[in-house]
Design a protein around this motif. Structure first.
Motif, short mmCIF file in Angstrom:
data_model
loop_
_atom_site.label_atom_id
_atom_site.label_comp_id
_atom_site.label_asym_id
_atom_site.label_seq_id
_atom_site.Cartn_x
_atom_site.Cartn_y
_atom_site.Cartn_z
N MET A 66 0.83 -1.16 0.00
CA MET A 66 0.00 0.00 0.00
C MET A 66 0.86 1.20 0.00
O MET A 66 2.00 1.17 0.24
CB MET A 66 -0.71 0.07 1.29
N ALA A 76 -0.99 2.86 -2.15
CA ALA A 76 0.05 2.52 -1.44
C ALA A 76 -0.02 1.17 -1.30
O ALA A 76 -0.29 0.45 -2.11
CB ALA A 76 0.04 3.10 -0.17
N CYS A 77 0.24 0.80 -0.24
CA CYS A 77 0.42 -0.55 -0.09
C CYS A 77 -0.72 -1.24 -0.53
O CYS A 77 -0.69 -2.25 -1.10
CB CYS A 77 0.61 -0.75 1.24
N THR A 78 -1.76 -0.72 -0.37
CA THR A 78 -2.91 -1.40 -0.81
C THR A 78 -3.32 -0.63 -1.94
O THR A 78 -3.21 0.48 -1.99
CB THR A 78 -4.00 -1.20 0.13
N HIS A 99 -1.82 -9.59 -1.31
CA HIS A 99 -1.06 -8.42 -1.76
C HIS A 99 -0.11 -7.92 -0.66
O HIS A 99 1.08 -7.69 -0.92
CB HIS A 99 -2.03 -7.30 -2.17
N GLU A 100 -0.62 -7.73 0.53
CA GLU A 100 0.23 -7.15 1.58
C GLU A 100 1.33 -8.12 1.99
O GLU A 100 2.45 -7.71 2.29
CB GLU A 100 -0.61 -6.74 2.80
N HIS A 119 4.36 -8.05 -0.18
CA HIS A 119 5.30 -6.97 0.12
C HIS A 119 6.39 -7.38 1.10
O HIS A 119 7.40 -6.68 1.23
CB HIS A 119 4.56 -5.77 0.70
N GLU A 134 5.21 -2.02 -5.70
CA GLU A 134 3.81 -2.24 -6.11
C GLU A 134 3.66 -3.02 -7.41
O GLU A 134 2.70 -3.76 -7.57
CB GLU A 134 3.08 -0.90 -6.20
N ALA A 147 4.06 -6.46 -6.34
CA ALA A 147 2.94 -6.92 -5.50
C ALA A 147 1.72 -7.21 -6.38
O ALA A 147 1.01 -8.20 -6.18
CB ALA A 147 2.61 -5.90 -4.43
N TYR A 175 0.90 -0.12 -10.08
CA TYR A 175 0.29 -1.42 -9.77
C TYR A 175 0.06 -2.22 -11.05
O TYR A 175 0.75 -3.18 -11.35
CB TYR A 175 -1.05 -1.24 -9.04
ZN LIG Z 1 0.90 -2.58 -2.13
#
Ligand SMILES: [Zn+2]
Length: 548
Positions: free
Chosen positions: A1, A8-10, A338-339, A342, A361, A364, A413
Motif C-alpha cells: 500500500m 500505497a500498499c494497498t 497483496h500485503e 510486500h 507495487e 505486488a 500497480y
Molecule cells: Zn501494495
C-alpha cells in the motif's frame, strides 16, 4: 500500500488514484520536500544502527509521548544531524548519552541538532529524542497517514497507525527516508490495560505499569522500513500456528478482534497456501526470525513488516470486489495476498527513493497473478494480470521525480504488473523467470535498492537488454503500438509511440501461425499467406493498429 495520492500498499480506489496522480504531476516541490526526500548533508554522514522506540499511547486525549534512542554509525564525521518529526508533534529534546541536550533548530518538519564535536569515522553514537503531541489523525487510512482512533463494534478501543508515503515521522522522530533502515528495532508500546498492542517482530515482554497501563515490548531482529513500524491495539484473540517452509518452522501469529476469532480461523487458512506460493516463486519468507503475523486493523491493510495489517472484513477479493474483472480475484483474499507479497518486494527489498515505488507495487500486483497461477493454473494467472489492465490510466509516469519524496502514478500497480508479465514472455522460460525473481530476492535480501539495480539485474539474468522496455513502461504514458498492414503476401510492421530505440520482440499469430516478430521503429516486412490477419499474443501488453 502506499499513500493518499496513489495507492500505497494497498491499492487505492481507482478513481481517487487517478485524480491524485494527476494533481501530483503538477505539484511544485518545496524546500520541505527536498529536506524530506533527499539525503542532505545532515543525513549523509550517519547510518542508523538501532531505533529503541518507546511510546505511550493515550486514547483519552488522542495524544502520545515517548522517546527514540537512536544508535548510529559515523560514516563521515560531521556535527549537524537531521531528525524528522512532523507537526503538530513536538520534539522536546535530543540528548546524547550522558550529556546535556543538544542545540536544536526546526525547519518545518525537520529538526537540526548540533553536536559540540564530531565523532570519529567508524565509531557509533547514541542520542535520545524525546517527543510528545497529538499526532495527525488519519482521515482515510491507509491512503492518508497518521493515527486511527477507532472503536470496535462492542465499543472497545481500536487503535492503529498507517503512514506509508507520509512517513513514520508523522508520529515518531527518526531519519525519515527509505534509504536508511536500522539493523534492528525495539517497539515498546504502552496502552491502557484493557487492550493489547501488537507491533512488529516478536513479543519480548509484557509489563503492567500499575497505573492502568501495560507496556508491550516487541523486537524486530532485522532491518525494517520505518513506515512499517506500527501500533495496533485492540481486544485481540491470538491464533497461533507453525508453517514448515523453505527455512524450517515459521511461526504464524494471527490477531483478529476477539469476536472475529472463529471467522478469522477460516479466512486465515489462506495464509499457508500464500506462503507456499510465494516461497516457490520468490524464495524463503524473509523474516523467519521475526515470524509472520496478521493483525486486524480498522483500515484496509498495509504491509507492516512481520505484522501485516488486515482490514478486508474476512471476505475474498478487494473489499469483496475483483480488480481484474475476471472473477479470478474473488477466489482469494486480496489483502492477505497483496500485503504479504510486500514482505518480499517492499520490505526485504526496499526502494531507496519513493520515486521507485514500482519496485514494491508492480511486483505486488504481479504477485496477485502468481498466486492466481498457483491456485488455478498459468492461464488463470495470465488472465488475472491482463484483466487489471482496465485500471491503467496512463496519465502520469510510474517513476516520479527523485529526491523529493514523491510517488509516481497508481499505474505502478497494474501497468507495472503487466510490464513484468510481458517481460516473462520475453524470457519465455518459466524456470529461468522464477530464478530471476528468486535471484532478486537472494541478491538484495534485507537491502535498499534503486529501480535501476532491479532493472539491470533482470536484464543481466534474462540475457537481454531490457533498458528500453523499462524506460517505455516506467517513464512514459504510452503503451507501445504495433502498427501493421498486409498487402497480398507481405506483412509490414513497426513500433509506434515508443521511446527511441525500442525494439522489444513480440509474439503474434498471423495466418494461423505463431511467430516472434522483432519490430523496430522502422518498417520491416515478412511473407505471410495472402490476406492473413495479425493478432498479438494477449500476454504482451501492447496495442495494435492497422495502417494502410
Ligand atoms: Zn501494495
Amino acid at each position: 500500500m502506499k499513500k493518499l495520492f496513489a495507492l500505497a500498499c494497498t491499492v487505492a480506489l481507482v478513481l481517487s488514484a487517478s485524480t491524485t496522480a494527476t494533481a501530483q504531476g503538477r505539484r511544485a516541490f518545496t524546500h520541505a520536500d527536498t529536506l524530506r526526500g533527499s539525503i542532505g548533508p545532515a543525513r549523509a554522514w550517519w547510518d542508523v544502527g538501532f531505533y529503541d522506540l518507546h511510546v505511550r499511547v493515550n486514547p483519552t486525549d488522542s495524544s502520545i509521548s515517548g522517546m527514540n534512542r537512536i544508535t548510529y554509525r559515523v560514516l563521515d564525521p560531521a556535527t549537524e544531524m537531521q531528525l524528522d518529526l512532523q507537526q503538530p508533534m513536538v520534539l522536546d529534546s535530543v540528548v546524547p548519552e550522558g550529556r546535556r541536550p543538544l542545540m536544536m533548530r526546526r525547519d518545518g518538519n525537520a529538526y537540526f541538532v548540533t553536536f559540540p564535536a564530531a565523532i570519529a569515522r567508524g565509531l557509533t553514537g547514541t542520542v535520545t529524542a524525546y517527543f510528545h503531541g497529538k499526532p495527525r489523525a488519519a482521515q482515510r487510512a491507509p491512503w492518508d497517514g497518521g493515527f486511527v482512533w477507532a472503536r470496535d463494534s462492542l465499543g472497545n478501543r481500536w487503535i492503529a497507525t498507517a503512514n506509508q508515503g507520509l512517513g513514520a515521522s508523522v508520529w515518531w522522530p527518526n531519519k525519515d527516508t527509505q534509504a536508511d533502515e536500522p539493523d534492528s528495532q525495539r517497539v515498546a508500546i504502552t496502552v491502557p490495560d484493557s487492550i493489547v498492542d501488537v507491533s512488529n517482530g516478536r513479543l519480548r515482554s509484557v509489563t503492567s505499569n500499575g497505573d492502568g497501563t501495560t507496556t508491550w515490548e516487541w523486537f524486530v531482529t532485522n532491518p525494517i522500513n520505518n513506515y512499517d513500524v506500527a501500533v495496533n491495539a485492540a481486544r485481540y484473540a491470538h491464533l497461533g500456528g507453525v508453517y514448515y517452509g523453505e527455512k524450517g518452522p515459521l511461526t504464524l501469529d494471527l490477531y483478529p478482534l476477539a469476536y472475529h476469532a472463529d471467522t478469522a480461523r477460516v479466512q486465515f487458512e489462506q495464509v499457508r497456501p500464500m506462503l507456499a506460493c510465494f516461497e516457490h516463486w520468490f524464495g524463503p519468507y524473509p523474516w523467519y526470525e521475526d515470524g509472520y503475523k496478521l493483525v486486524e486493523t480498522p483500515h484496509l491493510g498495509m504491509e507492516h513488516q512481520s505484522a501485516v495489517a488486515y482490514g478486508n472484513h474476512y471476505q475474498n477479493g478487494y473489499l469483496g470486489r475483483d480488480l481484474s474483472g475476471t472473477g479470478l480475484g474473488l477466489k482469494w483474499d486480496f489483502i492477505i495476498v497483496h500485503e504479504s507479497a510486500h514482505e518480499w518486494f517492499g520490505n526485504s527489498l526496499t526502494s531507496k527513493d519513493l520515486a521507485d515505488m514500482w519496485v514494491h507495487e508492480s511486483f505486488a500486483n504481479y504477485s496477485e497473478a502468481l498466486y492466481t497461477e498457483c491456485q488455478q493454473g498459468k492461464e488463470a494467472g495470465a488472465s488475472y494480470v491482463i484483466g487489471t489492465r482496465r485500471l491503467v490510466r496512463n496519465e502520469e509516469p510510474i517513476v516520479a521525480p527523485f529526491g523529493v519524496n514523491a510517488e509516481g502514478s497508481g499505474d505502478m500497480y497494474y501497468k507495472g504488473g503487466n510490464m513484468l508479465h510481458t517481460i516473462r514472455q520475453l524470457v519465455n522460460d518459466d524456470e529461468k523467470w522464477r530464478s530471476i525473481l528468486r535471484g532478486l530476492q537472494s541478491t538484495y535480501r534485507h537491502q535498499v535498492v534503486t529501480g535501476k539495480q532491479v532493472e539491470d539485474y533482470i536484464s543481466q539474468h534474462a540475457g537481454m537488454d531490457l533498458r528500453k522496455v523499462f524506460a517505455q513502461y516506467l517513464t512514459t504514458t504510452k503503451i507501445p503500438v504495433l502498427e501493421s498492414r498486409v498487402n497480398g503476401t507481405t506483412l509490414s510492421y513497426r513500433w509506434a509511440d515508443v521511446v527511441p530505440g525500442f525494439d522489444m520482440p513480440v509474439r503474434v499469430t498471423v495466418g494461423g501461425e505463431s511467430r516472434l516478430l522483432r519490430p523496430t521503429e522502422s518498417w520491416q516486412t515478412a511473407t505471410v499467406p495472402s490476406g492473413a490477419s495479425l493478432a498479438v499474443d494477449r500476454n504482451f501488453y501492447v496495442l495494435t493498429r492497422s495502417v494502410r
